[in-house]
Design a protein around this motif. Structure first.
Motif, PDB file in Angstrom:
ATOM      1  N   ALA A 224      25.973  32.995  49.082  1.00 34.95           N
ATOM      2  CA  ALA A 224      24.683  33.351  48.474  1.00 34.95           C
ATOM      3  C   ALA A 224      24.034  32.137  47.836  1.00 34.95           C
ATOM      4  N   THR A 225      24.822  31.342  47.161  1.00 29.00           N
ATOM      5  CA  THR A 225      24.289  30.128  46.531  1.00 29.00           C
ATOM      6  C   THR A 225      23.737  29.178  47.587  1.00 29.00           C
ATOM      7  N   ALA A 226      24.448  29.024  48.688  1.00 36.35           N
ATOM      8  CA  ALA A 226      23.967  28.161  49.777  1.00 36.35           C
ATOM      9  C   ALA A 226      22.638  28.664  50.328  1.00 36.35           C
ATOM     10  N   TRP A 227      22.503  29.977  50.476  1.00 40.32           N
ATOM     11  CA  TRP A 227      21.247  30.543  50.982  1.00 40.32           C
ATOM     12  C   TRP A 227      20.107  30.261  50.007  1.00 40.32           C
ATOM     13  N   VAL A 228      20.358  30.494  48.723  1.00 38.73           N
ATOM     14  CA  VAL A 228      19.322  30.257  47.701  1.00 38.73           C
ATOM     15  C   VAL A 228      18.944  28.783  47.663  1.00 38.73           C
ATOM     16  N   GLU A 229      19.921  27.906  47.749  1.00 40.00           N
ATOM     17  CA  GLU A 229      19.627  26.466  47.740  1.00 40.00           C
ATOM     18  C   GLU A 229      18.800  26.080  48.968  1.00 40.00           C
ATOM     19  N   GLY A 230      19.074  26.705  50.105  1.00 38.99           N
ATOM     20  CA  GLY A 230      18.296  26.435  51.316  1.00 38.99           C
ATOM     21  C   GLY A 230      16.852  26.915  51.206  1.00 38.99           C
ATOM     22  N   LYS A 231      16.629  27.938  50.409  1.00 40.60           N
ATOM     23  CA  LYS A 231      15.282  28.503  50.218  1.00 40.60           C
ATOM     24  C   LYS A 231      14.654  28.060  48.886  1.00 40.60           C
ATOM     25  N   LYS A 232      15.276  27.104  48.228  1.00 46.64           N
ATOM     26  CA  LYS A 232      14.885  26.718  46.869  1.00 46.64           C
ATOM     27  C   LYS A 232      13.383  26.449  46.729  1.00 46.64           C
ATOM     28  N   GLN A 233      12.826  25.640  47.608  1.00 48.13           N
ATOM     29  CA  GLN A 233      11.408  25.269  47.478  1.00 48.13           C
ATOM     30  C   GLN A 233      10.487  26.486  47.597  1.00 48.13           C
TER      31      GLN A 233
ATOM     32  N   PRO B  73      12.449  35.059  33.874  1.00 48.22           N
ATOM     33  CA  PRO B  73      12.592  33.670  34.330  1.00 48.22           C
ATOM     34  C   PRO B  73      11.290  33.162  34.939  1.00 48.22           C
ATOM     35  N   ASP B  74      11.120  31.864  34.935  1.00 43.65           N
ATOM     36  CA  ASP B  74       9.871  31.261  35.405  1.00 43.65           C
ATOM     37  C   ASP B  74       9.613  31.463  36.892  1.00 43.65           C
ATOM     38  N   ASN B  75      10.686  31.556  37.689  1.00 41.59           N
ATOM     39  CA  ASN B  75      10.490  31.702  39.130  1.00 41.59           C
ATOM     40  C   ASN B  75      11.684  32.408  39.754  1.00 41.59           C
ATOM     41  N   MET B  76      11.539  32.751  41.026  1.00 39.40           N
ATOM     42  CA  MET B  76      12.578  33.512  41.729  1.00 39.40           C
ATOM     43  C   MET B  76      13.842  32.686  41.979  1.00 39.40           C
ATOM     44  N   TYR B  77      13.724  31.380  42.055  1.00 40.31           N
ATOM     45  CA  TYR B  77      14.918  30.547  42.224  1.00 40.31           C
ATOM     46  C   TYR B  77      15.837  30.727  41.019  1.00 40.31           C
ATOM     47  N   ILE B  78      15.297  30.612  39.829  1.00 39.58           N
ATOM     48  CA  ILE B  78      16.087  30.764  38.609  1.00 39.58           C
ATOM     49  C   ILE B  78      16.661  32.177  38.529  1.00 39.58           C
ATOM     50  N   LEU B  79      15.850  33.191  38.846  1.00 39.92           N
ATOM     51  CA  LEU B  79      16.315  34.573  38.805  1.00 39.92           C
ATOM     52  C   LEU B  79      17.450  34.813  39.800  1.00 39.92           C
ATOM     53  N   CYS B  80      17.294  34.313  41.018  1.00 37.65           N
ATOM     54  CA  CYS B  80      18.340  34.501  42.041  1.00 37.65           C
ATOM     55  C   CYS B  80      19.644  33.838  41.624  1.00 37.65           C
ATOM     56  N   LYS B  81      19.574  32.615  41.110  1.00 35.61           N
ATOM     57  CA  LYS B  81      20.781  31.929  40.660  1.00 35.61           C
ATOM     58  C   LYS B  81      21.477  32.716  39.556  1.00 35.61           C
ATOM     59  N   SER B  82      20.685  33.249  38.637  1.00 36.64           N
ATOM     60  CA  SER B  82      21.233  34.029  37.531  1.00 36.64           C
ATOM     61  C   SER B  82      21.900  35.304  38.039  1.00 36.64           C
ATOM     62  N   LYS B  83      21.235  36.017  38.932  1.00 33.72           N
ATOM     63  CA  LYS B  83      21.780  37.272  39.465  1.00 33.72           C
ATOM     64  C   LYS B  83      23.026  37.034  40.299  1.00 33.72           C
ATOM     65  N   ILE B  84      23.047  35.970  41.075  1.00 36.09           N
ATOM     66  CA  ILE B  84      24.234  35.647  41.869  1.00 36.09           C
ATOM     67  C   ILE B  84      25.421  35.430  40.944  1.00 36.09           C
ATOM     68  N   SER B  85      25.204  34.689  39.888  1.00 33.42           N
ATOM     69  CA  SER B  85      26.272  34.420  38.933  1.00 33.42           C
ATOM     70  C   SER B  85      26.737  35.709  38.258  1.00 33.42           C
ATOM     71  N   GLU B  86      25.788  36.517  37.818  1.00 32.07           N
ATOM     72  CA  GLU B  86      26.093  37.769  37.114  1.00 32.07           C
ATOM     73  C   GLU B  86      26.869  38.741  38.005  1.00 32.07           C
ATOM     74  N   VAL B  87      26.376  38.970  39.202  1.00 27.65           N
ATOM     75  CA  VAL B  87      27.029  39.906  40.116  1.00 27.65           C
ATOM     76  C   VAL B  87      28.362  39.336  40.600  1.00 27.65           C
ATOM     77  N   GLY B  88      28.407  38.037  40.845  1.00 27.48           N
ATOM     78  CA  GLY B  88      29.660  37.403  41.251  1.00 27.48           C
ATOM     79  C   GLY B  88      30.749  37.580  40.206  1.00 27.48           C
ATOM     80  N   GLU B  89      30.398  37.414  38.937  1.00 25.48           N
ATOM     81  CA  GLU B  89      31.367  37.616  37.855  1.00 25.48           C
ATOM     82  C   GLU B  89      31.839  39.066  37.795  1.00 25.48           C
TER      83      GLU B  89
END
Length: 137
Positions: free
Chosen positions: A12-21, A54-70
């Motif tokens: 999931a992190t790799a996907w988000v990083e690929g779509k970061k921009q 959060p300011d943008n969807m990148y920050i939100l996605c990273k946060s949710k990935i971390s939260e759900v992953g935990e």
């Protein structure tokens, strides 16, 4: 979230990083959502929600990935298949609002779950806080 649940946090992190921009360009509270909240709940509530989001969807996605992953790492999978996801959808997945996007999402999800029944599973770990029993006769 589907990638986290299907594969893992790294995928999931790799996907988000690929779509970061692209994700950085997307607001977490769209103009339509802001206007609807403002209309239904008042401008102050809309501003408050916008300010705490959060300011943008990148920050939100990273946060949710971390939260759900935990959650998954500490409690195991929240659900294993489509039918066992039904209680979570019924409790948390139905969106409120009358805008076309919300209506379309709810219609699609209702169609996907039409006629589905929650599976009854043997529970080996009753201390799991996500366990829901729903017996249907």
């Amino acid at each position: 979230m589907a990638i986290v649940k299907t594969f893992n946090v790294d995928e999931a992190t790799a996907w988000v990083e690929g779509k970061k921009q692209d994700l950085i360009k997307l607001d977490t509270v769209t103009e339509n959502a802001f206007n609807e909240i403002s209309e239904n709940k008042g401008i102050e509530i809309a501003k408050f929600i916008k300010n705490i989001s959060p300011d943008n969807m990148y920050i939100l996605c990273k946060s949710k990935i971390s939260e759900v992953g935990e959650l998954i790492n500490s409690n195991g999978a929240l659900y294993l298949d489509f039918e066992s996801a039904l209680p979570y959808y019924e409790k948390n997945g139905i969106l409120t609002g009358n805008d076309p996007e919300t209506t379309e999402f709810n219609d699609i999800m209702n169609f996907l779950y039409m006629g589905r029944k929650e599976k009854i599973k043997e529970i080996s770990n009753e201390s799991n806080q996500y366990v829901i029993l729903n017996f249907m006769f």
